[in-house]
Design a protein around this motif. Structure first.
Motif, mmCIF file in Angstrom:
data_model
loop_
_atom_site.group_PDB
_atom_site.id
_atom_site.type_symbol
_atom_site.label_atom_id
_atom_site.label_comp_id
_atom_site.label_asym_id
_atom_site.label_seq_id
_atom_site.Cartn_x
_atom_site.Cartn_y
_atom_site.Cartn_z
ATOM 1 N N VAL A 135 0.842 -1.208 0.000
ATOM 2 C CA VAL A 135 0.000 0.000 0.000
ATOM 3 C C VAL A 135 0.874 1.253 0.000
ATOM 4 O O VAL A 135 0.594 2.237 -0.704
ATOM 5 N N GLY A 136 1.960 1.216 0.804
ATOM 6 C CA GLY A 136 2.866 2.364 0.844
ATOM 7 C C GLY A 136 3.523 2.620 -0.502
ATOM 8 O O GLY A 136 3.698 3.785 -0.917
ATOM 9 N N ALA A 137 3.893 1.545 -1.206
ATOM 10 C CA ALA A 137 4.503 1.705 -2.528
ATOM 11 C C ALA A 137 3.517 2.355 -3.507
ATOM 12 O O ALA A 137 3.902 3.210 -4.332
ATOM 13 N N VAL A 138 2.235 1.977 -3.403
ATOM 14 C CA VAL A 138 1.220 2.582 -4.268
ATOM 15 C C VAL A 138 1.045 4.063 -3.937
ATOM 16 O O VAL A 138 0.912 4.914 -4.841
ATOM 17 N N VAL A 139 1.050 4.396 -2.628
ATOM 18 C CA VAL A 139 0.918 5.802 -2.218
ATOM 19 C C VAL A 139 2.079 6.630 -2.771
ATOM 20 O O VAL A 139 1.893 7.759 -3.272
ATOM 21 N N ILE A 140 3.297 6.102 -2.691
ATOM 22 C CA ILE A 140 4.470 6.813 -3.222
ATOM 23 C C ILE A 140 4.356 6.977 -4.735
ATOM 24 O O ILE A 140 4.688 8.036 -5.292
ATOM 25 N N ALA A 141 3.875 5.926 -5.405
ATOM 26 C CA ALA A 141 3.713 6.015 -6.865
ATOM 27 C C ALA A 141 2.702 7.092 -7.239
ATOM 28 O O ALA A 141 2.887 7.802 -8.245
ATOM 29 N N MET A 142 1.639 7.240 -6.458
ATOM 30 C CA MET A 142 0.632 8.264 -6.748
ATOM 31 C C MET A 142 1.164 9.669 -6.526
ATOM 32 O O MET A 142 0.612 10.647 -7.067
ATOM 33 N N ALA A 143 2.236 9.807 -5.721
ATOM 34 C CA ALA A 143 2.807 11.132 -5.442
ATOM 35 C C ALA A 143 3.941 11.494 -6.402
ATOM 36 O O ALA A 143 4.549 12.571 -6.257
ATOM 37 N N LEU A 144 4.252 10.633 -7.361
ATOM 38 C CA LEU A 144 5.326 10.928 -8.303
ATOM 39 C C LEU A 144 4.977 12.153 -9.157
ATOM 40 O O LEU A 144 3.832 12.302 -9.622
ATOM 41 N N PRO A 145 5.956 13.043 -9.392
ATOM 42 C CA PRO A 145 5.699 14.255 -10.205
ATOM 43 C C PRO A 145 5.736 13.953 -11.702
ATOM 44 O O PRO A 145 6.590 14.466 -12.452
ATOM 45 N N VAL A 146 4.823 13.104 -12.142
ATOM 46 C CA VAL A 146 4.742 12.736 -13.563
ATOM 47 C C VAL A 146 3.301 12.890 -14.015
ATOM 48 O O VAL A 146 2.391 13.153 -13.207
ATOM 49 N N SER A 147 3.081 12.687 -15.290
ATOM 50 C CA SER A 147 1.722 12.795 -15.817
ATOM 51 C C SER A 147 0.851 11.658 -15.298
ATOM 52 O O SER A 147 1.340 10.625 -14.827
ATOM 53 N N GLU A 148 -0.455 11.856 -15.410
ATOM 54 C CA GLU A 148 -1.393 10.862 -14.875
ATOM 55 C C GLU A 148 -1.256 9.524 -15.586
ATOM 56 O O GLU A 148 -1.333 8.467 -14.960
ATOM 57 N N SER A 149 -1.041 9.546 -16.879
ATOM 58 C CA SER A 149 -0.901 8.292 -17.626
ATOM 59 C C SER A 149 0.353 7.534 -17.197
ATOM 60 O O SER A 149 0.330 6.308 -17.028
ATOM 61 N N THR A 150 1.449 8.267 -16.994
ATOM 62 C CA THR A 150 2.689 7.615 -16.537
ATOM 63 C C THR A 150 2.508 7.053 -15.132
ATOM 64 O O THR A 150 2.993 5.957 -14.807
ATOM 65 N N ARG A 151 1.802 7.804 -14.261
ATOM 66 C CA ARG A 151 1.552 7.346 -12.900
ATOM 67 C C ARG A 151 0.740 6.051 -12.918
ATOM 68 O O ARG A 151 1.013 5.117 -12.154
ATOM 69 N N ASN A 152 -0.262 5.992 -13.779
ATOM 70 C CA ASN A 152 -1.079 4.775 -13.874
ATOM 71 C C ASN A 152 -0.251 3.591 -14.371
ATOM 72 O O ASN A 152 -0.444 2.453 -13.944
ATOM 73 N N GLN A 153 0.688 3.867 -15.262
ATOM 74 C CA GLN A 153 1.556 2.794 -15.764
ATOM 75 C C GLN A 153 2.471 2.263 -14.658
ATOM 76 O O GLN A 153 2.719 1.059 -14.572
ATOM 77 N N VAL A 154 2.964 3.168 -13.811
ATOM 78 C CA VAL A 154 3.816 2.741 -12.687
ATOM 79 C C VAL A 154 3.019 1.866 -11.725
ATOM 80 O O VAL A 154 3.490 0.817 -11.261
ATOM 81 N N ILE A 155 1.791 2.299 -11.391
ATOM 82 C CA ILE A 155 0.939 1.517 -10.488
ATOM 83 C C ILE A 155 0.614 0.157 -11.110
ATOM 84 O O ILE A 155 0.619 -0.877 -10.426
ATOM 85 N N ALA A 156 0.343 0.144 -12.415
ATOM 86 C CA ALA A 156 0.065 -1.134 -13.083
ATOM 87 C C ALA A 156 1.289 -2.033 -13.060
ATOM 88 O O ALA A 156 1.167 -3.260 -12.891
ATOM 89 N N LEU A 157 2.474 -1.440 -13.206
ATOM 90 C CA LEU A 157 3.708 -2.231 -13.151
ATOM 91 C C LEU A 157 3.892 -2.867 -11.777
ATOM 92 O O LEU A 157 4.289 -4.032 -11.668
ATOM 93 N N ILE A 158 3.580 -2.113 -10.723
ATOM 94 C CA ILE A 158 3.667 -2.666 -9.363
ATOM 95 C C ILE A 158 2.718 -3.854 -9.217
ATOM 96 O O ILE A 158 3.076 -4.894 -8.651
ATOM 97 N N GLY A 159 1.508 -3.706 -9.752
ATOM 98 C CA GLY A 159 0.546 -4.811 -9.685
ATOM 99 C C GLY A 159 1.023 -6.044 -10.421
ATOM 100 O O GLY A 159 0.865 -7.175 -9.943
#
Length: 368
Positions: free
Chosen positions: A63-87
């Motif tokens: 959960v903490g890793a997802v929270v950090i990914a959501m706070a990344l200073p990138v575009s929304e599409s890139t942020r969603n890709q990072v979260i999907a990669l974690i999954g």
């Protein structure tokens, strides 16, 4: 103007990273604090007791890793890709690395629900026999007659036949062969007496084979105190020897050949000594009671684990009764019940924190 413009430029460059820094500090601080409270500070907990806390920490870390990914200073599409990669990474770890662990975990839950055996029971699985000392979520540990501790994966316990000795009693048997010159009724009478002297209930004799030179007999009896199974087997063997030899019956093959010259008609018997007799019959005046039984040494951890389980079950039942009484109690009686409840809960907490025999011995050795 130049300094003001520089500050504005620096602030605009740093500002997007502020949420990320705050999220990092928050997540790392929370996880470190929970790890200290749940695991580092609780060094007395056993591996089984630590497992739920470790699983909780793993979930919180994800959960903490997802929270950090959501706070990344990138575009929304890139942020969603990072979260999907974690999954995807988590799914891959579960699918390829933890298949056995998940299977053992599910099998452990099945064993806890079905309860085919419990701590302290005699079981036999995959050619190994002994008493159950621990029933964990991932494995089951038994203590064998050689005092060894063997851990079996719970998937093995679910998928393999497990022989369980019933707590209400176990049948103890001895097989032997005698010559055809002895009538079976005579043999049966002496074997029945031997089983009774060995403190077995409802003894019975079976003729299990008619060989070329001898008859095979089996004497069996019911042992009500299954915790003394090893002692009972030895006791029955001794009783059979005493019962037959004391009545001039040889336990020897008819084609037995001894190189020593013997008087014609002599028999090879082990006579019971007149002095220092160790009879198997407790009512015998010559009976010598042994202070220690083999079970005290062989199954020490299993015995301790069984006593702990019985104490926990008794205290839990008493606690449930007190809680039901609290609903109707009033005044001083209610305060007394609350005090009893607090004492029982404290005792249960101490039992949950009690260390195994080996750990206690090692701790005492270090202190000395």
């Amino acid at each position: 103007m130049d300094s003001t413009h520089f500050v504005d430029t620096l602030f605009s460059a740093i500002f997007p990273f502020i949420p990320l820094v705050v999220a990092l500090v928050f997540v790392v601080g929370i996880l470190a604090g929970l790890h200290y409270l749940l695991l580092a500070k609780q060094s007395h907990l056993s591996n089984e007791q630590k497992l739920p806390r470790q699983v909780s920490m793993l979930v919180l870390t994800i959960v903490g890793a997802v929270v950090i990914a959501m706070a990344l200073p990138v575009s929304e599409s890139t942020r969603n890709q990072v979260i999907a990669l974690i999954g995807v990474l988590i799914s891959g770890v579960i699918a390829f690395s933890s298949t056995t662990m998940v299977g053992n975990l599910m099998a452990g839950i099945v064993l806890r629900v079905n309860r085919p055996f419990k701590v302290g029971d005699f079981i036999k699985v995959e050619g190994y026999s002994g008493r159950v000392t621990e029933m964990g979520l991932l494995d089951t540990e038994i203590q064998t007659e050689s005092r060894e501790l063997i851990a079996f994966a719970n998937t093995l316990m679910v998928n393999s036949p497990v022989s369980v000795t019933r707590a209400s009693g176990a049948v103890v048997s001895v097989e032997l062969s005698l010559g055809y010159d002895l009538h079976h009724s005579v043999v049966e009478r002496h074997l029945i007496a031997a089983a009774k002297n060995a403190q077995l209930s409802d003894p019975f004799v079976q003729v299990i084979a008619l060989g070329d030179f001898s008859v095979n007999y089996r004497i069996s009896g019911l042992l009500l105190e299954v915790n003394s199974l090893v002692s009972a087997r030895s006791r029955l063997h001794k009783a059979v020897l005493d019962a037959l030899h004391d009545n001039d019956i040889e336990i020897v093959s008819p084609n037995f050949v001894n190189q020593r010259p013997q008087v014609e008609g002599s028999k090879i018997l082990a006579k019971t000594p007149v002095h220092n007799i160790s009879s198997t019959n407790p009512s015998d005046p010559h009976h010598v009671a042994s202070e220690n039984t083999p079970e005290d040494v062989i199954f020490d951890k299993a015995e301790q684990a069984q006593q702990q389980e019985k104490t926990k079950e008794s205290l839990t039942q008493t606690l449930a009764e007190i809680e039901s009484q609290l609903e109707e109690a009033q005044g001083e009686n209610k305060e007394k019940l609350k005090g009893k409840k607090a004492d029982i809960e404290a005792t249960l907490a101490e039992l949950m924190q009690q260390k195994p025999t080996e750990e206690v011995a090692a701790t005492e050795l270090k202190k000395s």
